[in-house]
Scaffold this active site. Structure first.
Site, PDB file in Angstrom:
ATOM      1  N   LYS A   1       0.835  -1.205   0.000  1.00  0.00           N
ATOM      2  CA  LYS A   1       0.000   0.000   0.000  1.00  0.00           C
ATOM      3  C   LYS A   1       0.875   1.263   0.000  1.00  0.00           C
ATOM      4  O   LYS A   1       0.644   2.209  -0.751  1.00  0.00           O
ATOM      5  CB  LYS A   1      -0.917  -0.043   1.221  1.00  0.00           C
ATOM      6  CG  LYS A   1      -1.582   1.255   1.579  1.00  0.00           C
ATOM      7  CD  LYS A   1      -2.544   1.683   0.490  1.00  0.00           C
ATOM      8  CE  LYS A   1      -2.929   3.115   0.655  1.00  0.00           C
ATOM      9  NZ  LYS A   1      -4.284   3.334   0.966  1.00  0.00           N
TER      10      LYS A   1
ATOM     11  N   CYS B   1      -3.295  10.622   2.065  1.00  0.00           N
ATOM     12  CA  CYS B   1      -2.672   9.360   1.629  1.00  0.00           C
ATOM     13  C   CYS B   1      -1.324   9.615   0.984  1.00  0.00           C
ATOM     14  O   CYS B   1      -0.272   9.289   1.540  1.00  0.00           O
ATOM     15  CB  CYS B   1      -3.578   8.661   0.628  1.00  0.00           C
ATOM     16  SG  CYS B   1      -5.257   8.531   1.222  1.00  0.00           S
TER      17      CYS B   1
HETATM   18  N1  SAJ Z   1      -2.109  15.084  -8.046  1.00  0.00           N
HETATM   19  C1  SAJ Z   1      -1.287  15.867  -8.827  1.00  0.00           C
HETATM   20  N2  SAJ Z   1      -0.983  15.439 -10.075  1.00  0.00           N
HETATM   21  C2  SAJ Z   1      -1.475  14.271 -10.587  1.00  0.00           C
HETATM   22  C3  SAJ Z   1      -2.293  13.466  -9.786  1.00  0.00           C
HETATM   23  C4  SAJ Z   1      -2.606  13.894  -8.492  1.00  0.00           C
HETATM   24  O1  SAJ Z   1      -0.824  16.931  -8.409  1.00  0.00           O
HETATM   25  O2  SAJ Z   1      -1.158  13.966 -11.737  1.00  0.00           O
HETATM   26  C5  SAJ Z   1      -2.423  15.525  -6.670  1.00  0.00           C
HETATM   27  C6  SAJ Z   1      -3.925  15.740  -6.438  1.00  0.00           C
HETATM   28  O3  SAJ Z   1      -4.327  17.014  -6.837  1.00  0.00           O
HETATM   29  C7  SAJ Z   1      -4.009  15.547  -4.955  1.00  0.00           C
HETATM   30  C8  SAJ Z   1      -2.962  14.459  -4.683  1.00  0.00           C
HETATM   31  O4  SAJ Z   1      -2.091  14.471  -5.790  1.00  0.00           O
HETATM   32  O5  SAJ Z   1      -3.638  16.729  -4.260  1.00  0.00           O
HETATM   33  C9  SAJ Z   1      -3.495  13.078  -4.492  1.00  0.00           C
HETATM   34  O6  SAJ Z   1      -4.557  12.819  -5.379  1.00  0.00           O
HETATM   35  P1  SAJ Z   1      -4.805  11.428  -6.111  1.00  0.00           P
HETATM   36  O7  SAJ Z   1      -6.057  11.551  -6.865  1.00  0.00           O
HETATM   37  O8  SAJ Z   1      -3.620  11.011  -6.878  1.00  0.00           O
HETATM   38  O9  SAJ Z   1      -4.907  10.357  -4.936  1.00  0.00           O
HETATM   39  P2  SAJ Z   1      -5.726  10.276  -3.558  1.00  0.00           P
HETATM   40  O10 SAJ Z   1      -4.852  10.773  -2.463  1.00  0.00           O
HETATM   41  O11 SAJ Z   1      -7.078  10.843  -3.677  1.00  0.00           O
HETATM   42  O12 SAJ Z   1      -5.880   8.679  -3.434  1.00  0.00           O
HETATM   43  C10 SAJ Z   1      -4.713   7.880  -3.426  1.00  0.00           C
HETATM   44  C11 SAJ Z   1      -4.887   6.750  -4.446  1.00  0.00           C
HETATM   45  N3  SAJ Z   1      -3.636   6.061  -4.636  1.00  0.00           N
HETATM   46  C12 SAJ Z   1      -3.089   5.854  -5.863  1.00  0.00           C
HETATM   47  O13 SAJ Z   1      -3.605   6.281  -6.866  1.00  0.00           O
HETATM   48  C13 SAJ Z   1      -1.818   5.095  -5.915  1.00  0.00           C
HETATM   49  C14 SAJ Z   1      -5.971   5.803  -3.954  1.00  0.00           C
HETATM   50  O14 SAJ Z   1      -6.058   4.669  -4.824  1.00  0.00           O
HETATM   51  C15 SAJ Z   1      -5.667   5.336  -2.535  1.00  0.00           C
HETATM   52  O15 SAJ Z   1      -6.676   4.483  -2.037  1.00  0.00           O
HETATM   53  C16 SAJ Z   1      -5.598   6.559  -1.643  1.00  0.00           C
HETATM   54  O16 SAJ Z   1      -4.533   7.389  -2.117  1.00  0.00           O
HETATM   55  C17 SAJ Z   1      -5.335   6.116  -0.220  1.00  0.00           C
HETATM   56  O17 SAJ Z   1      -6.293   6.099   0.562  1.00  0.00           O
HETATM   57  O18 SAJ Z   1      -4.205   5.738   0.080  1.00  0.00           O
END
Ligand code: SAJ
Length: 417
Positions: A214, A268
């Site tokens: 994870k 996360c």
């Molecule tokens: N973000 C960027 N650029 C990107 C993608 C995301 O700046 O290209 C930023 C987003 O704006 C946000 C942060 O990253 O601030 C996280 O967003 P996210 O959509 O990537 O992920 P989370 O935190 O909502 O959810 C993640 C997911 N993990 C992965 O994709 C590996 C989700 O599957 C997990 O269940 C979750 O973390 C968790 O609970 O750990």
């Protein structure tokens, strides 16, 4: 083979963004689910069929299973065949995981045990946390054992949640799931429980590998976002449009760069990689650097706004979005929220107009500032000198670009290119 014990009643400890959807889908799958939460107002809301936060599709399911009597909530831990621990694991000290909520949940479960129960840890945890949770319970109840298939056996495992906020109700059912027991029998029993609602593949391993898997997934994403964020800073200094740059590079068949933004938020991706660093500080240099690159991005955004604000005596900045990402109301670990707060602090004669369509009131640290207002998109665009786009919420995407003419626009998500 899975041990011959019942899995009919399930108690989910911690009814937050993960615990409540998990409780709801288990109840939908026919289990009798008793949710436990320390917050009485959450318990009351759930028992009335309401969801205390925004998550697409969740409220309909909760209302349904509560009405059928399959899901109820309370503050005390009940007797159950299986427990799912879904409580926060924040930091303490130098980014070490604070396991005190897991320990408290374990102490709540211990007096209810009769033998044969399964205890699953879902909270994102550092390597060794599941074993630690088991030890807390076994210290309280030394008459039990992790040796399987005895009248006094207990089963412990880790089944990390991997659902994406905003898509939880879909991903909870469809995603593959990693299950790591402290024994094979615990893994088998956990698989049996999760198979009741999960259509994805259930992949069995040991507890420590599941914990690390994870963390690895979120660190992978963090490192890759850090690459995009670092590129955005370099591109800015070179006078290059980073969005075009990434789009072009991504045409290469083996290149897939993520998107830069105002920083990485949420509970996360901005948190979990530190658990790897904390487990092995000497050899997690890249992971730690990525964290620092992402954490420094809000500072760069702030600097840019302050430079552009210099020519105004009392600048009005519209900060569009303070959630940690698009189309959710979750403000935890949100870089945009921090940027809005820092702007208000650094522009004491200015005004920060926060537009956040997913919340009804400002978080306390913003609400108590006299120069911060929560307002509508229309009002903010009318009044602002500087329009700062921080979150790519749908209503911002659809905005009439004419309204941005005459404004200084800083678009941290590349939404209006
Ligand atoms: N973000 C960027 N650029 C990107 C993608 C995301 O700046 O290209 C930023 C987003 O704006 C946000 C942060 O990253 O601030 C996280 O967003 P996210 O959509 O990537 O992920 P989370 O935190 O909502 O959810 C993640 C997911 N993990 C992965 O994709 C590996 C989700 O599957 C997990 O269940 C979750 O973390 C968790 O609970 O750990």
């Amino acid at each position: 083979m899975s041990p011959n014990v019942p899995l009919d009643t399930v108690s989910v400890i911690g009814l937050g963004y993960i615990g409540l959807p998990t409780a709801a889908v288990l109840a939908q799958a026919g289990k009798t689910v008793i949710g436990v939460d320390v917050k009485q107002s959450n318990v009351d809301a759930i028992n009335a069929g309401r969801v205390p936060f925004v998550e697409d599709g969740l409220e309909a399911v909760v209302a349904g299973v509560v009405a059928q009597g399959k899901l109820s909530a309370q503050t005390a831990t009940p007797e159950a065949d299986a427990y799912i621990v879904s409580v926060p694991t924040p930091f303490k000290g130098d980014h070490d995981a604070d396991l005190s909520y897991i320990e408290a949940a374990a102490r709540g479960i211990a007096p209810q045990l009769k033998g044969g129960e399964l205890v699953v840890l879902e909270s994102t945890s550092p390597p060794g946390a599941t074993e630690h949770m088991a030890q807390v319970i076994l210290t309280e109840r030394p008459e039990f054992t992790t040796e399987p298939n005895l009248p006094n056996s207990l089963y412990f495992s880790h089944a990390p949640e991997r659902v994406l906020p905003g898509r939880i109700m879909i991903e909870m059912i469809d995603n593959d799931r990693i299950i790591g027991g402290t024994t094979d029998e615990a893994s088998q029993l956990t698989r049996e429980l999760y198979a009741s609602f999960c259509r994805g593949e259930l992949l069995l391993t040991d507890a420590k590998t599941a914990e690390m898997a994870k963390l690895t997934e979120n660190a992978f994403r963090d490192v890759n976002i850090a690459f995009a964020n670092e590129l955005s800073i370099i591109a800015d200094r070179q006078g290059i449009d980073v969005w075009e740059l990434i789009e072009l590079a991504n045409h290469h068949p083996r290149v897939n760069i993520l998107q830069p933004g105002p920083g990485v938020g949420g509970h996360c991706i901005a948190v979990d990689p530190w658990f790897i660093v904390s487990a092995d500080r000497e050899y997690s240099k890249l992971i730690a650097t990525a964290r620092n690159v992402n954490d420094s991005k809000p500072e760069m955004v702030l600097k840019k706004v302050l430079e552009r604000a210099e020519r105004f005596k009392a600048p009005t900045v519209a900060a569009l979005g303070i959630a940690f990402k698009a189309n959710i109301d979750d403000l935890r670990e949100s870089p945009s929220r921090n940027i809005a707060g820092a702007l208000a602090q650094q522009l004491p004669d200015g005004t920060v107009l926060v537009v956040e369509p997913n919340v009804e009131e400002l978080p306390q640290e913003l609400a108590e500032r006299s120069n911060v207002e929560l307002t509508s998109l229309d009002d903010a665009l009318k009044r602002a000198d500087i329009v700062l786009l921080l979150v790519d919420h749908d209503p911002f995407k659809e905005l009439d670009r004419e309204l941005l003419q005459e404004k200084i626009v800083i678009d941290t998500k590349g939404l209006w290119r």
